[in-house]
Design an enzyme around this catalytic site. Structure first.
Site, PDB file in Angstrom:
ATOM      1  N   CYS A  80      31.751  38.322  38.315  1.00 29.14           N
ATOM      2  CA  CYS A  80      31.969  39.704  38.760  1.00 29.14           C
ATOM      3  C   CYS A  80      30.873  40.670  38.327  1.00 29.14           C
ATOM      4  O   CYS A  80      30.660  41.683  38.966  1.00 29.14           O
ATOM      5  CB  CYS A  80      33.334  40.202  38.288  1.00 29.14           C
ATOM      6  SG  CYS A  80      33.478  40.485  36.506  1.00 29.14           S
ATOM      7  N   MET A  97      45.694  44.592  38.811  1.00 24.47           N
ATOM      8  CA  MET A  97      45.393  44.615  40.245  1.00 24.47           C
ATOM      9  C   MET A  97      43.885  44.726  40.457  1.00 24.47           C
ATOM     10  O   MET A  97      43.263  45.712  40.069  1.00 24.47           O
ATOM     11  CB  MET A  97      46.121  45.774  40.922  1.00 24.47           C
ATOM     12  CG  MET A  97      47.641  45.671  40.806  1.00 24.47           C
ATOM     13  SD  MET A  97      48.516  47.022  41.652  1.00 24.47           S
ATOM     14  CE  MET A  97      48.178  46.615  43.383  1.00 24.47           C
ATOM     15  N   SER A  98      43.313  43.688  41.074  1.00 23.36           N
ATOM     16  CA  SER A  98      41.866  43.644  41.281  1.00 23.36           C
ATOM     17  C   SER A  98      41.443  44.271  42.595  1.00 23.36           C
ATOM     18  O   SER A  98      40.252  44.422  42.852  1.00 23.36           O
ATOM     19  CB  SER A  98      41.395  42.186  41.256  1.00 23.36           C
ATOM     20  OG  SER A  98      41.935  41.490  42.370  1.00 23.36           O
ATOM     21  N   GLY A  99      42.417  44.604  43.441  1.00 27.52           N
ATOM     22  CA  GLY A  99      42.086  45.075  44.779  1.00 27.52           C
ATOM     23  C   GLY A  99      42.046  43.952  45.791  1.00 27.52           C
ATOM     24  O   GLY A  99      41.806  44.176  46.974  1.00 27.52           O
ATOM     25  N   ASP A 120      45.621  38.554  46.384  1.00 28.81           N
ATOM     26  CA  ASP A 120      46.541  37.827  45.506  1.00 28.81           C
ATOM     27  C   ASP A 120      47.315  38.759  44.576  1.00 28.81           C
ATOM     28  O   ASP A 120      48.547  38.698  44.494  1.00 28.81           O
ATOM     29  CB  ASP A 120      45.776  36.784  44.686  1.00 28.81           C
ATOM     30  CG  ASP A 120      45.113  35.731  45.558  1.00 28.81           C
ATOM     31  OD1 ASP A 120      45.679  35.409  46.620  1.00 28.81           O
ATOM     32  OD2 ASP A 120      44.039  35.232  45.184  1.00 28.81           O
ATOM     33  N   SER A 121      46.601  39.624  43.865  1.00 27.90           N
ATOM     34  CA  SER A 121      47.286  40.536  42.943  1.00 27.90           C
ATOM     35  C   SER A 121      48.093  41.586  43.707  1.00 27.90           C
ATOM     36  O   SER A 121      49.126  42.059  43.220  1.00 27.90           O
ATOM     37  CB  SER A 121      46.283  41.204  41.993  1.00 27.90           C
ATOM     38  OG  SER A 121      45.271  41.899  42.697  1.00 27.90           O
ATOM     39  N   CYS A 175      37.170  35.939  29.815  1.00 26.26           N
ATOM     40  CA  CYS A 175      37.835  37.181  30.233  1.00 26.26           C
ATOM     41  C   CYS A 175      39.353  37.032  30.162  1.00 26.26           C
ATOM     42  O   CYS A 175      40.052  37.922  29.666  1.00 26.26           O
ATOM     43  CB  CYS A 175      37.402  37.555  31.650  1.00 26.26           C
ATOM     44  SG  CYS A 175      38.124  39.100  32.251  1.00 26.26           S
TER      45      CYS A 175
END
Length: 361
Positions: free
Chosen positions: A202, A11-13, A16-17, A104
């Site tokens: 990022c 979960m990236s915040g 989508d996630s 990544c």
């Protein structure tokens, strides 16, 4: 329903996630939300949309609480620095243009993160990527397929997935349009429903990758010469990391006509300039190739291949030239084939495989 099947989702915040986690919970999975703490310098902690800034972690935590799943933060800083940042720096110093998101995905999200999930007994890992995974029952192979919308499709960045990883990976939003994903988030009362998409690397502030490399490189950045295709000196450049194939603006020198970067030579620290037509090539060599829809390349194969994330797939034939090396011959010349970028091959909406561009021919 998939009761008792445990899945760990990254979960990236972002929206989508967040929606991917919600959909998995709705489908009956036992979902664990995890934000990966990656490498970031103090001066880039709050990049807008940064996937491991403090605000991103808190956004992910709030979503996890709202949908009722446990949430953890795992530290991947050391391996991220080694496998992504150091690689990124080294590639630029060699006159290449790397894609850190692909590195990544290969080394962090679908290797270390995947292994961690399996170690704690998870059946699957999941992400918010726009792509689909299906099993071909006739061959037994798992296939990576484009999402329902070409505009958001992210299969280009996922070509390194292995059969084992595909078998144990869930991509819940591959069948959804982006607008619908935002609608679901809004319906669920998620504050991230209108959060902007991340547009930058990022760990690089303001997308200023050249100064990032200069700041973090142990190697001194040397000035060198611009030369033409015959080797004649045209002027001085400020260091090869400031330039990429196809570049016209920002050369710091003017000519009587438009000039483009057509090659970068780190050995003698020169940058070759030429006309726009000099940028068009029909062939390339790719290394570190991973095949998905086939086991190995036994004979020439017709595909559609794209040489960068934003490119449209173009008809081509691929030929095996080594254990993990191929030659791609395009039907029509491609503009600005760039060393260090990935080339990804398709059969319609199915990913055949991909690799790193070594050189154009």
């Amino acid at each position: 329903m998939f009761m008792n099947k445990k899945v760990m989702i990254g979960m990236s915040g972002g929206v989508d996630s967040s929606v991917a986690a919600y959909l998995l919970k709705q489908q009956g999975y036992d979902v664990i939300g995890v934000t990966m703490k990656l490498w970031q310098d103090d001066d880039v902690v709050e990049i807008e949309g940064g996937c491991c800034s403090l605000s991103a972690v808190e956004d992910a935590r709030r979503v996890a609480n709202k949908i009722g799943i446990p949430f953890y933060v795992l530290n991947f800083r050391e391996v991220f620095k080694e496998k992504v940042i150091d690689y990124f720096i080294d590639e630029y110093l060699e006159g290449k243009t790397p894609n850190p998101c692909i590195a990544c995905n290969k080394h962090i999200k679908f290797d270390d993160f995947y292994k961690k999930a399996r170690q704690i007994g998870c059946d699957y890992v999941a992400t918010g990527h726009y792509a689909k995974i299906e099993k071909d029952e006739s061959t037994g192979r798992y296939l990576l397929k484009k999402s329902v919308t070409d505009k958001k499709d992210q299969t280009y960045a996922l070509y390194n997935l292995t059969q084992e990883q595909l078998e144990h990976t869930l991509l819940p939003i591959g069948d959804y349009e982006k607008d619908r994903v935002r609608e679901i988030a809004k319906e669920m009362g998620m504050a991230v429903h209108n959060k902007p998409d991340s547009q930058e690397i990022c760990f690089v502030k303001d997308n200023d990758y050249a100064n990032y490399v200069k700041k973090h490189s142990k190697k001194r950045i040397e000035e060198g010469f611009f030369v033409d295709t015959k080797g004649n000196i045209l002027g001085k450049h400020k260091g090869i990391l400031y330039y990429t194939i196809g570049q016209r603006k920002g050369l710091g020198i003017t000519f009587g006509k438009p000039m483009f970067v057509i090659d970068i030579n780190p050995i003698n620290n020169t940058i070759v300039l030429g006309d726009n037509e000099d940028l068009f090539k029909k062939e390339l060599i790719a290394k570190d190739v991973n095949f998905i829809s086939i086991d190995t390349l036994e004979e020439p194969l017709r595909v559609q291949a794209k040489i960068r994330y934003s490119a449209k797939p173009s008809p081509a034939t691929i030929h095996r030239v080594g254990e993990d090396t191929i030659k791609i011959v395009f039907d029509e010349a491609q503009r600005a084939i760039t060393k260090g970028q990935s080339v990804v091959m398709y059969d319609g909406d199915i990913v055949v495989g991909g690799g790193i561009i070594e050189k154009s021919l």
